[in-house]
Write a protein that holds these residues in place. Structure first.
Motif, PDB file in Angstrom:
ATOM      1  N   ILE A  82      -0.891  -9.996   4.291  1.00  0.00           N
ATOM      2  CA  ILE A  82      -1.151  -9.657   2.891  1.00  0.00           C
ATOM      3  C   ILE A  82      -2.445  -8.867   2.774  1.00  0.00           C
ATOM      4  CG2 ILE A  82      -1.708 -10.611   0.619  1.00  0.00           C
ATOM      5  CD1 ILE A  82       0.265 -12.833   1.163  1.00  0.00           C
ATOM      6  N   GLU A  83      -3.473  -9.277   3.515  1.00  0.00           N
ATOM      7  CA  GLU A  83      -4.728  -8.523   3.506  1.00  0.00           C
ATOM      8  C   GLU A  83      -4.494  -7.082   3.933  1.00  0.00           C
ATOM      9  OE1 GLU A  83      -7.778 -10.266   5.851  1.00  0.00           O
ATOM     10  OE2 GLU A  83      -7.805 -12.163   4.752  1.00  0.00           O
ATOM     11  N   ARG A  84      -3.768  -6.906   5.031  1.00  0.00           N
ATOM     12  CA  ARG A  84      -3.514  -5.551   5.529  1.00  0.00           C
ATOM     13  C   ARG A  84      -2.714  -4.737   4.522  1.00  0.00           C
ATOM     14  NH1 ARG A  84      -2.550  -8.442  10.380  1.00  0.00           N
ATOM     15  NH2 ARG A  84      -0.279  -8.317  10.028  1.00  0.00           N
ATOM     16  N   ALA A  85      -1.728  -5.372   3.898  1.00  0.00           N
ATOM     17  CA  ALA A  85      -0.904  -4.658   2.918  1.00  0.00           C
ATOM     18  C   ALA A  85      -1.742  -4.226   1.718  1.00  0.00           C
ATOM     19  CB  ALA A  85       0.257  -5.537   2.468  1.00  0.00           C
ATOM     20  N   LEU A  86      -2.574  -5.137   1.213  1.00  0.00           N
ATOM     21  CA  LEU A  86      -3.412  -4.791   0.064  1.00  0.00           C
ATOM     22  C   LEU A  86      -4.404  -3.693   0.407  1.00  0.00           C
ATOM     23  CD1 LEU A  86      -4.098  -8.309  -1.510  1.00  0.00           C
ATOM     24  CD2 LEU A  86      -2.755  -6.449  -2.504  1.00  0.00           C
ATOM     25  N   CYS A  87      -5.001  -3.760   1.583  1.00  0.00           N
ATOM     26  CA  CYS A  87      -5.934  -2.706   2.006  1.00  0.00           C
ATOM     27  C   CYS A  87      -5.210  -1.358   2.037  1.00  0.00           C
ATOM     28  CB  CYS A  87      -6.518  -3.021   3.376  1.00  0.00           C
ATOM     29  SG  CYS A  87      -7.744  -4.363   3.375  1.00  0.00           S
ATOM     30  N   SER A  88      -3.996  -1.351   2.565  1.00  0.00           N
ATOM     31  CA  SER A  88      -3.223  -0.117   2.652  1.00  0.00           C
ATOM     32  C   SER A  88      -2.860   0.411   1.265  1.00  0.00           C
ATOM     33  CB  SER A  88      -1.957  -0.367   3.473  1.00  0.00           C
ATOM     34  OG  SER A  88      -1.136   0.777   3.487  1.00  0.00           O
ATOM     35  N   ILE A  89      -2.432  -0.485   0.384  1.00  0.00           N
ATOM     36  CA  ILE A  89      -2.065  -0.080  -0.976  1.00  0.00           C
ATOM     37  C   ILE A  89      -3.265   0.513  -1.697  1.00  0.00           C
ATOM     38  CG2 ILE A  89      -1.359  -0.952  -3.248  1.00  0.00           C
ATOM     39  CD1 ILE A  89       0.332  -3.058  -1.708  1.00  0.00           C
ATOM     40  N   TRP A  90      -4.406  -0.170  -1.613  1.00  0.00           N
ATOM     41  CA  TRP A  90      -5.597   0.305  -2.301  1.00  0.00           C
ATOM     42  C   TRP A  90      -6.069   1.628  -1.725  1.00  0.00           C
ATOM     43  CZ3 TRP A  90      -9.111  -4.634  -3.188  1.00  0.00           C
ATOM     44  CH2 TRP A  90      -8.374  -5.582  -3.914  1.00  0.00           C
ATOM     45  N   GLU A  91      -5.970   1.788  -0.418  1.00  0.00           N
ATOM     46  CA  GLU A  91      -6.382   3.056   0.194  1.00  0.00           C
ATOM     47  C   GLU A  91      -5.527   4.209  -0.325  1.00  0.00           C
ATOM     48  OE1 GLU A  91      -8.189   1.538   4.496  1.00  0.00           O
ATOM     49  OE2 GLU A  91      -6.142   2.333   4.376  1.00  0.00           O
ATOM     50  N   ASP A  92      -4.232   3.984  -0.448  1.00  0.00           N
ATOM     51  CA  ASP A  92      -3.341   5.037  -0.942  1.00  0.00           C
ATOM     52  C   ASP A  92      -3.632   5.382  -2.408  1.00  0.00           C
ATOM     53  OD1 ASP A  92      -2.079   5.198   1.486  1.00  0.00           O
ATOM     54  OD2 ASP A  92      -0.378   3.926   0.911  1.00  0.00           O
ATOM     55  N   LEU A  93      -3.903   4.366  -3.219  1.00  0.00           N
ATOM     56  CA  LEU A  93      -4.100   4.594  -4.643  1.00  0.00           C
ATOM     57  C   LEU A  93      -5.501   5.081  -4.988  1.00  0.00           C
ATOM     58  CD1 LEU A  93      -2.223   1.477  -6.094  1.00  0.00           C
ATOM     59  CD2 LEU A  93      -1.427   3.850  -6.088  1.00  0.00           C
ATOM     60  N   LEU A  94      -6.497   4.646  -4.214  1.00  0.00           N
ATOM     61  CA  LEU A  94      -7.891   4.971  -4.529  1.00  0.00           C
ATOM     62  C   LEU A  94      -8.471   6.067  -3.648  1.00  0.00           C
ATOM     63  CD1 LEU A  94      -9.184   1.307  -4.984  1.00  0.00           C
ATOM     64  CD2 LEU A  94      -8.729   2.959  -6.803  1.00  0.00           C
ATOM     65  N   ALA A  95      -7.738   6.412  -2.574  1.00  0.00           N
ATOM     66  CA  ALA A  95      -8.189   7.465  -1.650  1.00  0.00           C
ATOM     67  C   ALA A  95      -9.559   7.149  -1.059  1.00  0.00           C
ATOM     68  CB  ALA A  95      -8.202   8.816  -2.360  1.00  0.00           C
ATOM     69  N   VAL A  96      -9.755   5.880  -0.676  1.00  0.00           N
ATOM     70  CA  VAL A  96     -10.980   5.454   0.014  1.00  0.00           C
ATOM     71  C   VAL A  96     -10.584   4.467   1.107  1.00  0.00           C
ATOM     72  CG1 VAL A  96     -12.464   5.739  -2.021  1.00  0.00           C
ATOM     73  CG2 VAL A  96     -11.358   3.528  -1.602  1.00  0.00           C
ATOM     74  N   GLU A  97     -11.482   4.278   2.063  1.00  0.00           N
ATOM     75  CA  GLU A  97     -11.245   3.250   3.072  1.00  0.00           C
ATOM     76  C   GLU A  97     -11.517   1.879   2.470  1.00  0.00           C
ATOM     77  OE1 GLU A  97     -13.365   3.864   6.662  1.00  0.00           O
ATOM     78  OE2 GLU A  97     -12.452   5.823   7.070  1.00  0.00           O
ATOM     79  N   VAL A  98     -10.682   0.897   2.841  1.00  0.00           N
ATOM     80  CA  VAL A  98     -10.782  -0.434   2.242  1.00  0.00           C
ATOM     81  C   VAL A  98     -10.809  -1.484   3.342  1.00  0.00           C
ATOM     82  CG1 VAL A  98      -9.699  -2.106   0.680  1.00  0.00           C
ATOM     83  CG2 VAL A  98      -9.503   0.353   0.201  1.00  0.00           C
ATOM     84  N   THR A  99     -11.730  -2.435   3.211  1.00  0.00           N
ATOM     85  CA  THR A  99     -11.783  -3.588   4.101  1.00  0.00           C
ATOM     86  C   THR A  99     -11.372  -4.825   3.304  1.00  0.00           C
ATOM     87  OG1 THR A  99     -14.061  -4.275   3.607  1.00  0.00           O
ATOM     88  CG2 THR A  99     -13.751  -2.504   5.243  1.00  0.00           C
ATOM     89  N   PRO A 100     -11.047  -5.942   3.967  1.00  0.00           N
ATOM     90  CA  PRO A 100     -10.588  -7.137   3.247  1.00  0.00           C
ATOM     91  C   PRO A 100     -11.586  -7.699   2.249  1.00  0.00           C
ATOM     92  CG  PRO A 100      -9.946  -7.276   5.537  1.00  0.00           C
ATOM     93  CD  PRO A 100     -10.854  -6.085   5.424  1.00  0.00           C
ATOM     94  N   ASP A 101     -12.868  -7.380   2.403  1.00  0.00           N
ATOM     95  CA  ASP A 101     -13.878  -7.939   1.498  1.00  0.00           C
ATOM     96  C   ASP A 101     -14.316  -6.967   0.411  1.00  0.00           C
ATOM     97  OD1 ASP A 101     -14.041 -10.460   2.792  1.00  0.00           O
ATOM     98  OD2 ASP A 101     -15.229  -9.534   4.388  1.00  0.00           O
ATOM     99  N   ASP A 102     -13.612  -5.858   0.257  1.00  0.00           N
ATOM    100  CA  ASP A 102     -13.977  -4.880  -0.770  1.00  0.00           C
ATOM    101  C   ASP A 102     -13.431  -5.287  -2.131  1.00  0.00           C
ATOM    102  OD1 ASP A 102     -15.476  -3.107   0.751  1.00  0.00           O
ATOM    103  OD2 ASP A 102     -13.707  -2.011   1.435  1.00  0.00           O
ATOM    104  N   ASP A 103     -14.261  -5.076  -3.161  1.00  0.00           N
ATOM    105  CA  ASP A 103     -13.908  -5.385  -4.550  1.00  0.00           C
ATOM    106  C   ASP A 103     -13.117  -4.217  -5.137  1.00  0.00           C
ATOM    107  OD1 ASP A 103     -14.244  -5.305  -7.520  1.00  0.00           O
ATOM    108  OD2 ASP A 103     -15.448  -7.106  -7.196  1.00  0.00           O
ATOM    109  N   PHE A 104     -11.942  -4.510  -5.681  1.00  0.00           N
ATOM    110  CA  PHE A 104     -11.073  -3.467  -6.229  1.00  0.00           C
ATOM    111  C   PHE A 104     -11.789  -2.618  -7.271  1.00  0.00           C
ATOM    112  CE2 PHE A 104      -7.950  -2.175  -9.512  1.00  0.00           C
ATOM    113  CZ  PHE A 104      -7.098  -1.388  -8.738  1.00  0.00           C
ATOM    114  N   PHE A 105     -12.531  -3.247  -8.164  1.00  0.00           N
ATOM    115  CA  PHE A 105     -13.158  -2.518  -9.258  1.00  0.00           C
ATOM    116  C   PHE A 105     -14.391  -1.750  -8.798  1.00  0.00           C
ATOM    117  CE2 PHE A 105     -10.786  -6.042 -11.075  1.00  0.00           C
ATOM    118  CZ  PHE A 105      -9.961  -5.360 -11.957  1.00  0.00           C
TER     119      PHE A 105
END
Length: 363
Positions: A7-30
């Protein structure tokens, strides 16, 4: 079977696609630049990856690691999660909606309210936006009305506990009945800001059906029917929960009643509510918002053969789905650099153009 790491990996991937930034498991969406409406896409993409996510999960927990820990705390099976915020004491939608009354059980409160009573000739009718309120327009209508009176049309449920309709067609029929008590025949002058644009459009369409003239149909930062901002598959509870979570995030409170006075002051400032609302109606008004958005997302229009003035903001100008020409025979489009609906309504250039258009028709 999904585990927490998946789930962590999936969320990181989803956020990276939508936000166009690199995402780690501890990054705040907002903190990464995420915002409320983008959560609709996050939720939809999560379903494609095989797990159920709600906007509240992101609002409340914010990072992929924290969200995954809540969804699968033992790494094997997701627990039942409350429909309310994990930290919130906001009432559940069912409780709030049960406090409303069917239109057959109560004396209907008029939806038509004078914004400017003084003036002569053909009035201007302005329609409520998504929050259901319209009285905030008293601050702007003098910039374009000329010497005409102006009426606002607000949602059912603004000043009573009457449940609003879940249909744009049905609510427009009721609004039009009240409008024709003030002005039995055309030409009609209609202004629809934001979500009110679809209501103004439907009323113009109904007037056309009975042979009445609509002289001005002005749609202000309004997207055509069929353009879904939220998820059309959601129910009323989903819209209500999304609204509360979004407001909690915006105002930085664990629940809306935690600092009710400050929250309501801020909501008046941003025209999300009109001044004078009973504090006890704060959550009811959000249920009204949910009902209105449900109606908006499920509106199936019929073509309108008249003309409309489209006032759009630059950020939506290039969107293919922003083209009202799909449902309106003739359109005149004006684009502004305003960031949103309220700044556009207050733009002197907008007021000048609309005032000139209204002045073409005898007062």
């Amino acid at each position: 079977m999904l585990d927490r790491q998946a789930i962590e990996r999936a969320l990181c991937s989803i956020w990276e696609d939508l936000l166009a930034v690199e995402v780690t498991p501890d990054d705040d969406f907002f903190e990464l630049g995420g915002y409320s409406l983008l959560l609709v896409d996050v939720v939809a993409e999560a379903r494609k990856h095989g797990f159920t996510l709600t906007p509240n999960d992101v609002f409340d927990h914010k990072t992929p690691a924290a969200i995954a820990a809540v969804l699968l705390p033992d790494g094997s099976a997701a627990p039942e999660r409350s429909d309310q915020s994990q930290s919130g004491a906001d009432p559940d939608f069912a409780e709030v909606w049960a406090g409303g009354r069917s239109p057959v059980e109560v004396e209907p409160v008029p939806t038509l309210t004078p914004l400017v009573e003084r003036g002569t000739g053909t009035p201007v009718f302005c329609f409520h936006w998504g929050a259901g309120n319209v009285r905030f327009l008293r601050d702007v209508v003098d910039t374009f009305r000329g010497d005409r009176p102006v009426y606002g049309v607000e949602s059912v449920g603004m000043w009573s506990r009457e449940r609003p309709s879940l249909s744009i067609v049905e609510m427009s029929t009721r609004y039009l009945r009240e409008i024709r008590e003030v002005q039995p025949h055309g030409p009609y002058l209609l202004v629809g800001p934001c979500a009110g644009g679809r209501i103004a459009f439907e009323i113009a369409r109904q007037l056309e059906e009975v042979g009445e003239e609509v002289a001005v149909l002005a749609l202000v930062n309004a997207m055509p029917p069929g353009t879904n901002e939220l998820d059309a598959g959601w129910g009323l509870r989903d819209y209500y929960d999304f609204r509360l979570a979004s407001l909690r995030q915006q105002f930085g409170v664990p629940n809306l009643g935690a600092d009710r006075e400050r929250v309501m002051e801020r909501m008046v400032e941003t025209a999300k509510i009109d001044a004078g609302m009973d504090p006890a109606d704060l959550h009811w008004r959000q249920a009204v918002w949910a009902a209105g958005n449900f109606a908006q997302e499920h509106y199936e229009p019929r073509p309108y053969g008249g003309h409309a003035m489209i006032f759009q903001v630059a950020q939506s100008a290039d969107r293919e789905d922003a083209d009202w020409g799909r449902v309106i025979a003739s359109t005149e489009v004006r684009t502004f650099d305003a960031p949103d609906t309220l700044p556009l309504l207050r733009d002197p250039s907008f007021a000048e153009i609309l005032a000139k258009k209204l002045a073409e028709f005898p007062a």
